[in-house]
Design a protein around this motif. Sequence first.
Motif, PDB file in Angstrom:
ATOM      1  N   UNK A  55      -7.016 -18.543  35.633  1.00  0.00           N
ATOM      2  CA  UNK A  55      -7.351 -17.230  34.796  1.00  0.00           C
ATOM      3  C   UNK A  55      -6.789 -16.413  34.002  1.00  0.00           C
ATOM      4  N   UNK A  56      -5.734 -16.158  35.312  1.00  0.00           N
ATOM      5  CA  UNK A  56      -4.387 -15.070  34.911  1.00  0.00           C
ATOM      6  C   UNK A  56      -3.375 -15.655  33.901  1.00  0.00           C
ATOM      7  N   UNK A  57      -3.366 -17.382  34.010  1.00  0.00           N
ATOM      8  CA  UNK A  57      -2.993 -17.843  33.081  1.00  0.00           C
ATOM      9  C   UNK A  57      -3.129 -18.175  31.418  1.00  0.00           C
ATOM     10  N   UNK A  58      -4.406 -17.988  31.628  1.00  0.00           N
ATOM     11  CA  UNK A  58      -5.122 -18.491  30.670  1.00  0.00           C
ATOM     12  C   UNK A  58      -4.981 -16.886  29.402  1.00  0.00           C
ATOM     13  N   UNK A  59      -5.259 -16.039  30.285  1.00  0.00           N
ATOM     14  CA  UNK A  59      -5.145 -15.017  29.552  1.00  0.00           C
ATOM     15  C   UNK A  59      -3.731 -14.377  29.002  1.00  0.00           C
ATOM     16  N   UNK A  60      -2.507 -14.878  30.325  1.00  0.00           N
ATOM     17  CA  UNK A  60      -0.804 -15.014  29.588  1.00  0.00           C
ATOM     18  C   UNK A  60      -0.723 -15.806  27.737  1.00  0.00           C
ATOM     19  N   UNK A  61      -1.260 -16.501  28.189  1.00  0.00           N
ATOM     20  CA  UNK A  61      -1.550 -17.303  27.291  1.00  0.00           C
ATOM     21  C   UNK A  61      -2.129 -17.295  25.693  1.00  0.00           C
TER      22      UNK A  61
END
Length: 166
Positions: A55-61
Amino acid sequence: MGKEKSKKRQRSTSTSSSSSSSSDSSREKKKLRKLKKKLKKEQKRTEKILKKKLKEEKKKLKKKDRSSKSRSREESSSKVEEAADIPIELMEKSRAMAPMTKEEWEQKQSVVRRVLDEESGRYRLIKGDGEVLEEIVSRDRHRQINRQATQADGAFFQANTVSKRT
Protein backbone atom coordinates in the motif's frame (compact mmCIF):
# COMPACT_ATOMS: atom_id res chain seq x y z
CA MET A 1 -13.38 -58.68 50.82
CA GLY A 2 -9.60 -58.86 50.60
CA LYS A 3 -9.82 -60.51 47.20
CA GLU A 4 -12.08 -57.78 45.81
CA LYS A 5 -9.66 -55.02 46.87
CA SER A 6 -6.71 -56.75 45.23
CA LYS A 7 -8.69 -57.15 41.98
CA LYS A 8 -9.59 -53.47 42.00
CA ARG A 9 -5.96 -52.54 42.50
CA GLN A 10 -4.85 -54.72 39.61
CA ARG A 11 -7.42 -53.17 37.33
CA SER A 12 -6.49 -49.67 38.31
CA THR A 13 -2.80 -50.28 37.68
CA SER A 14 -3.48 -51.77 34.27
CA THR A 15 -5.70 -48.88 33.27
CA SER A 16 -3.25 -46.32 34.61
CA SER A 17 -0.45 -47.66 32.46
CA SER A 18 -2.58 -47.45 29.32
CA SER A 19 -3.86 -44.00 30.25
CA SER A 20 -0.32 -42.70 30.66
CA SER A 21 0.49 -43.69 27.08
CA SER A 22 -2.71 -42.09 25.85
CA SER A 23 -2.03 -38.95 27.86
CA ASP A 24 1.40 -38.73 26.25
CA SER A 25 -0.16 -38.80 22.79
CA SER A 26 -2.74 -36.20 23.84
CA ARG A 27 0.07 -33.99 25.11
CA GLU A 28 1.84 -34.33 21.78
CA LYS A 29 -1.38 -33.42 19.99
CA LYS A 30 -1.75 -30.32 22.15
CA LYS A 31 1.83 -29.32 21.39
CA LEU A 32 1.19 -29.76 17.67
CA ARG A 33 -1.95 -27.63 17.88
CA LYS A 34 -0.06 -24.89 19.70
CA LEU A 35 2.70 -24.96 17.08
CA LYS A 36 0.15 -24.74 14.26
CA LYS A 37 -1.53 -21.77 15.93
CA LYS A 38 1.81 -20.01 16.32
CA LEU A 39 2.68 -20.62 12.68
CA LYS A 40 -0.68 -19.28 11.52
CA LYS A 41 -0.25 -16.16 13.65
CA GLU A 42 3.24 -15.56 12.28
CA GLN A 43 1.99 -16.06 8.74
CA LYS A 44 -0.84 -13.56 9.26
CA ARG A 45 1.61 -11.03 10.69
CA THR A 46 3.95 -11.33 7.72
CA GLU A 47 1.03 -11.03 5.30
CA LYS A 48 -0.16 -7.87 7.06
CA ILE A 49 3.33 -6.39 6.91
CA LEU A 50 3.62 -7.17 3.20
CA LYS A 51 0.21 -5.65 2.49
CA LYS A 52 1.17 -2.48 4.35
CA LYS A 53 4.40 -2.20 2.37
CA LEU A 54 2.52 -2.71 -0.88
CA LYS A 55 0.00 0.00 0.00
CA GLU A 56 2.81 2.39 0.87
CA GLU A 57 4.51 1.73 -2.46
CA LYS A 58 1.24 2.32 -4.32
CA LYS A 59 0.80 5.63 -2.52
CA LYS A 60 4.32 6.64 -3.44
CA LEU A 61 3.67 5.73 -7.07
CA LYS A 62 0.49 7.80 -7.16
CA LYS A 63 2.30 10.78 -5.64
CA LYS A 64 5.09 10.46 -8.18
CA ASP A 65 2.59 10.27 -11.04
CA ARG A 66 0.77 13.39 -9.84
CA SER A 67 3.94 15.34 -9.28
CA SER A 68 5.43 14.32 -12.64
CA LYS A 69 2.36 15.59 -14.50
CA SER A 70 2.64 19.03 -12.97
CA ARG A 71 6.39 19.38 -13.59
CA SER A 72 8.19 20.12 -16.81
CA ARG A 73 9.41 17.45 -19.23
CA GLU A 74 13.01 17.69 -18.02
CA GLU A 75 12.06 17.01 -14.44
CA SER A 76 9.68 14.24 -15.42
CA SER A 77 12.42 12.47 -17.37
CA SER A 78 14.51 12.30 -14.19
CA LYS A 79 11.48 10.90 -12.34
CA VAL A 80 11.10 8.18 -14.97
CA GLU A 81 14.66 7.10 -14.24
CA GLU A 82 13.80 6.89 -10.54
CA ALA A 83 10.59 4.98 -11.29
CA ALA A 84 12.66 2.43 -13.20
CA ASP A 85 13.88 1.17 -9.82
CA ILE A 86 10.32 0.08 -8.97
CA PRO A 87 9.44 -3.32 -10.46
CA ILE A 88 7.36 -3.06 -13.61
CA GLU A 89 5.11 -5.88 -12.42
CA LEU A 90 4.07 -3.83 -9.41
CA MET A 91 3.18 -0.86 -11.57
CA GLU A 92 1.17 -3.02 -13.97
CA LYS A 93 -0.74 -4.68 -11.13
CA SER A 94 -1.70 -1.35 -9.62
CA ARG A 95 -2.97 -0.14 -13.00
CA ALA A 96 -4.85 -3.37 -13.64
CA MET A 97 -6.57 -3.23 -10.26
CA ALA A 98 -7.75 0.34 -10.75
CA PRO A 99 -11.38 0.69 -11.80
CA MET A 100 -12.21 1.71 -15.37
CA THR A 101 -13.50 5.18 -16.04
CA LYS A 102 -16.84 5.53 -17.80
CA GLU A 103 -15.12 6.76 -20.97
CA GLU A 104 -12.75 3.78 -21.01
CA TRP A 105 -15.65 1.37 -20.55
CA GLU A 106 -17.71 2.98 -23.32
CA GLN A 107 -14.73 2.95 -25.66
CA LYS A 108 -14.16 -0.75 -24.94
CA GLN A 109 -17.84 -1.59 -25.43
CA SER A 110 -18.07 0.31 -28.71
CA VAL A 111 -15.63 -2.10 -30.38
CA VAL A 112 -17.43 -4.86 -32.30
CA ARG A 113 -15.29 -7.55 -33.90
CA ARG A 114 -15.85 -10.74 -35.89
CA VAL A 115 -14.40 -13.84 -34.28
CA LEU A 116 -14.20 -17.27 -35.90
CA ASP A 117 -15.48 -20.12 -33.76
CA GLU A 118 -13.25 -22.95 -34.97
CA GLU A 119 -15.47 -25.69 -33.61
CA SER A 120 -18.67 -24.58 -35.34
CA GLY A 121 -17.02 -22.73 -38.23
CA ARG A 122 -19.18 -19.65 -37.67
CA TYR A 123 -18.14 -16.06 -37.39
CA ARG A 124 -19.66 -14.37 -34.38
CA LEU A 125 -20.01 -10.67 -33.60
CA ILE A 126 -18.40 -9.98 -30.23
CA LYS A 127 -18.98 -6.64 -28.51
CA GLY A 128 -16.50 -5.30 -25.97
CA ASP A 129 -15.34 -7.93 -23.50
CA GLY A 130 -17.44 -10.80 -24.78
CA GLU A 131 -21.09 -10.05 -25.37
CA VAL A 132 -22.28 -12.01 -28.41
CA LEU A 133 -24.45 -10.01 -30.82
CA GLU A 134 -26.92 -11.34 -33.36
CA GLU A 135 -26.42 -10.51 -36.97
CA ILE A 136 -29.55 -10.09 -39.09
CA VAL A 137 -29.06 -11.54 -42.55
CA SER A 138 -31.22 -12.54 -45.52
CA ARG A 139 -32.54 -16.06 -45.99
CA ASP A 140 -30.03 -16.83 -48.77
CA ARG A 141 -27.13 -15.51 -46.72
CA HIS A 142 -28.28 -17.61 -43.77
CA ARG A 143 -28.23 -20.78 -45.89
CA GLN A 144 -24.76 -19.89 -47.17
CA ILE A 145 -23.53 -19.37 -43.60
CA ASN A 146 -24.95 -22.73 -42.54
CA ARG A 147 -23.24 -24.51 -45.46
CA GLN A 148 -19.89 -22.94 -44.60
CA ALA A 149 -20.36 -23.79 -40.95
CA THR A 150 -21.18 -27.41 -41.76
CA GLN A 151 -18.05 -27.71 -43.92
CA ALA A 152 -15.88 -26.10 -41.25
CA ASP A 153 -17.41 -28.33 -38.58
CA GLY A 154 -16.58 -31.42 -40.62
CA ALA A 155 -13.02 -30.21 -41.20
CA PHE A 156 -12.58 -29.52 -37.50
CA PHE A 157 -13.93 -32.97 -36.60
CA GLN A 158 -11.59 -34.69 -39.08
CA ALA A 159 -8.59 -32.72 -37.84
CA ASN A 160 -9.32 -33.78 -34.26
CA THR A 161 -9.85 -37.47 -35.09
CA VAL A 162 -6.68 -37.62 -37.19
CA SER A 163 -4.61 -35.99 -34.46
CA LYS A 164 -5.99 -38.41 -31.84
CA ARG A 165 -5.06 -41.45 -33.93
CA THR A 166 -1.40 -40.48 -34.24
